[in-house]
Design a protein around this motif. Structure first.
Motif, mmCIF file in Angstrom:
data_model
loop_
_atom_site.group_PDB
_atom_site.id
_atom_site.type_symbol
_atom_site.label_atom_id
_atom_site.label_comp_id
_atom_site.label_asym_id
_atom_site.label_seq_id
_atom_site.Cartn_x
_atom_site.Cartn_y
_atom_site.Cartn_z
ATOM 1 N N GLN A 28 0.825 -1.210 0.000
ATOM 2 C CA GLN A 28 0.000 0.000 0.000
ATOM 3 C C GLN A 28 0.857 1.256 0.000
ATOM 4 O O GLN A 28 0.437 2.300 -0.495
ATOM 5 C CB GLN A 28 -0.933 0.006 1.211
ATOM 6 C CG GLN A 28 -2.016 -1.030 1.125
ATOM 7 C CD GLN A 28 -2.841 -1.113 2.387
ATOM 8 O OE1 GLN A 28 -2.862 -0.201 3.199
ATOM 9 N NE2 GLN A 28 -3.532 -2.234 2.560
ATOM 10 N N ALA A 29 2.056 1.165 0.547
ATOM 11 C CA ALA A 29 2.981 2.297 0.585
ATOM 12 C C ALA A 29 3.846 2.353 -0.672
ATOM 13 O O ALA A 29 4.859 3.031 -0.702
ATOM 14 C CB ALA A 29 3.852 2.208 1.828
ATOM 15 N N ASP A 30 3.437 1.615 -1.701
ATOM 16 C CA ASP A 30 4.154 1.581 -2.984
ATOM 17 C C ASP A 30 5.577 1.031 -2.840
ATOM 18 O O ASP A 30 6.505 1.478 -3.501
ATOM 19 C CB ASP A 30 4.170 2.966 -3.645
ATOM 20 C CG ASP A 30 4.385 2.884 -5.145
ATOM 21 O OD1 ASP A 30 4.104 1.820 -5.734
ATOM 22 O OD2 ASP A 30 4.857 3.881 -5.733
ATOM 23 N N GLU A 31 5.719 0.056 -1.915
ATOM 24 C CA GLU A 31 6.975 -0.643 -1.699
ATOM 25 C C GLU A 31 6.678 -2.145 -1.707
ATOM 26 O O GLU A 31 6.676 -2.792 -0.651
ATOM 27 C CB GLU A 31 7.596 -0.229 -0.368
ATOM 28 C CG GLU A 31 7.940 1.236 -0.277
ATOM 29 C CD GLU A 31 8.368 1.664 1.115
ATOM 30 O OE1 GLU A 31 8.541 0.802 2.003
ATOM 31 O OE2 GLU A 31 8.527 2.875 1.309
ATOM 32 N N PRO A 32 6.381 -2.710 -2.886
ATOM 33 C CA PRO A 32 5.957 -4.113 -2.943
ATOM 34 C C PRO A 32 6.896 -5.053 -2.192
ATOM 35 O O PRO A 32 8.116 -4.966 -2.307
ATOM 36 C CB PRO A 32 5.958 -4.426 -4.439
ATOM 37 C CG PRO A 32 5.756 -3.096 -5.092
ATOM 38 C CD PRO A 32 6.471 -2.113 -4.213
ATOM 39 N N CYS A 33 6.295 -5.925 -1.407
ATOM 40 C CA CYS A 33 7.047 -6.904 -0.636
ATOM 41 C C CYS A 33 7.393 -8.108 -1.518
ATOM 42 O O CYS A 33 6.965 -8.194 -2.668
ATOM 43 C CB CYS A 33 6.223 -7.344 0.579
ATOM 44 S SG CYS A 33 4.772 -8.339 0.156
ATOM 45 N N GLU A 34 8.145 -9.022 -0.960
ATOM 46 C CA GLU A 34 8.577 -10.203 -1.721
ATOM 47 C C GLU A 34 7.397 -11.086 -2.131
ATOM 48 O O GLU A 34 7.440 -11.735 -3.162
ATOM 49 C CB GLU A 34 9.609 -11.003 -0.925
ATOM 50 C CG GLU A 34 10.935 -10.282 -0.788
ATOM 51 C CD GLU A 34 11.555 -9.892 -2.131
ATOM 52 O OE1 GLU A 34 11.646 -10.743 -3.031
ATOM 53 O OE2 GLU A 34 11.947 -8.716 -2.272
ATOM 54 N N THR A 35 6.362 -11.109 -1.332
ATOM 55 C CA THR A 35 5.162 -11.877 -1.692
ATOM 56 C C THR A 35 4.353 -11.129 -2.743
ATOM 57 O O THR A 35 3.819 -11.738 -3.671
ATOM 58 C CB THR A 35 4.286 -12.126 -0.441
ATOM 59 O OG1 THR A 35 5.056 -12.837 0.518
ATOM 60 C CG2 THR A 35 3.039 -12.909 -0.783
ATOM 61 N N GLY A 36 4.261 -9.830 -2.599
ATOM 62 C CA GLY A 36 3.433 -9.031 -3.495
ATOM 63 C C GLY A 36 3.999 -8.850 -4.892
ATOM 64 O O GLY A 36 3.249 -8.807 -5.865
ATOM 65 N N LYS A 37 5.321 -8.738 -5.004
ATOM 66 C CA LYS A 37 5.942 -8.494 -6.318
ATOM 67 C C LYS A 37 5.473 -9.479 -7.390
ATOM 68 O O LYS A 37 5.031 -9.053 -8.455
ATOM 69 C CB LYS A 37 7.462 -8.506 -6.209
ATOM 70 C CG LYS A 37 8.038 -7.269 -5.588
ATOM 71 C CD LYS A 37 9.562 -7.380 -5.484
ATOM 72 C CE LYS A 37 10.130 -6.232 -4.701
ATOM 73 N NZ LYS A 37 11.587 -6.362 -4.537
ATOM 74 N N PRO A 38 5.568 -10.789 -7.146
ATOM 75 C CA PRO A 38 5.129 -11.714 -8.197
ATOM 76 C C PRO A 38 3.615 -11.685 -8.434
ATOM 77 O O PRO A 38 3.152 -11.886 -9.565
ATOM 78 C CB PRO A 38 5.598 -13.085 -7.727
ATOM 79 C CG PRO A 38 5.867 -12.937 -6.272
ATOM 80 C CD PRO A 38 6.188 -11.492 -6.032
ATOM 81 N N LEU A 39 2.849 -11.426 -7.387
ATOM 82 C CA LEU A 39 1.390 -11.352 -7.551
ATOM 83 C C LEU A 39 1.010 -10.165 -8.439
ATOM 84 O O LEU A 39 0.196 -10.299 -9.353
ATOM 85 C CB LEU A 39 0.697 -11.210 -6.192
ATOM 86 C CG LEU A 39 0.796 -12.399 -5.251
ATOM 87 C CD1 LEU A 39 0.201 -12.049 -3.900
ATOM 88 C CD2 LEU A 39 0.116 -13.612 -5.846
ATOM 89 N N HIS A 40 1.620 -9.020 -8.165
ATOM 90 C CA HIS A 40 1.320 -7.822 -8.943
ATOM 91 C C HIS A 40 1.842 -7.962 -10.378
ATOM 92 O O HIS A 40 1.174 -7.552 -11.329
ATOM 93 C CB HIS A 40 1.894 -6.582 -8.268
ATOM 94 C CG HIS A 40 1.463 -6.413 -6.842
ATOM 95 N ND1 HIS A 40 0.170 -6.619 -6.397
ATOM 96 C CD2 HIS A 40 2.171 -6.067 -5.737
ATOM 97 C CE1 HIS A 40 0.101 -6.399 -5.097
ATOM 98 N NE2 HIS A 40 1.301 -6.066 -4.668
ATOM 99 N N ALA A 41 3.023 -8.574 -10.533
ATOM 100 C CA ALA A 41 3.589 -8.787 -11.865
ATOM 101 C C ALA A 41 2.711 -9.731 -12.682
ATOM 102 O O ALA A 41 2.491 -9.501 -13.888
ATOM 103 C CB ALA A 41 5.005 -9.330 -11.762
#
Length: 54
Positions: A28-41
């Motif tokens: 949410q702070a525009d700093e994708p975490c290690e879990t979020g990066k692949p999900l968003h990609a």
């Protein structure tokens, strides 16, 4: 990939990305975490593939 299968993959990626985003302060702070990066990609890739077909 058939059109219906591609749309389903796109919506599943959207759901995974948005669910994670809703629960993750880092994303949410525009700093994708290690879990979020692949999900968003994956969501972006599925969205691009869908938009290319329509």
């Amino acid at each position: 990939m058939e059109r219906d299968e591609q749309f389903i993959a796109y919506m599943k990626a959207f759901e995974a990305s948005s669910t994670h985003f809703g629960d993750c302060a880092a994303c949410q702070a525009d700093e994708p975490c290690e879990t979020g990066k692949p999900l968003h990609a994956d969501f972006i890739a599925q969205q691009d593939a869908w938009n290319a077909r329509t």
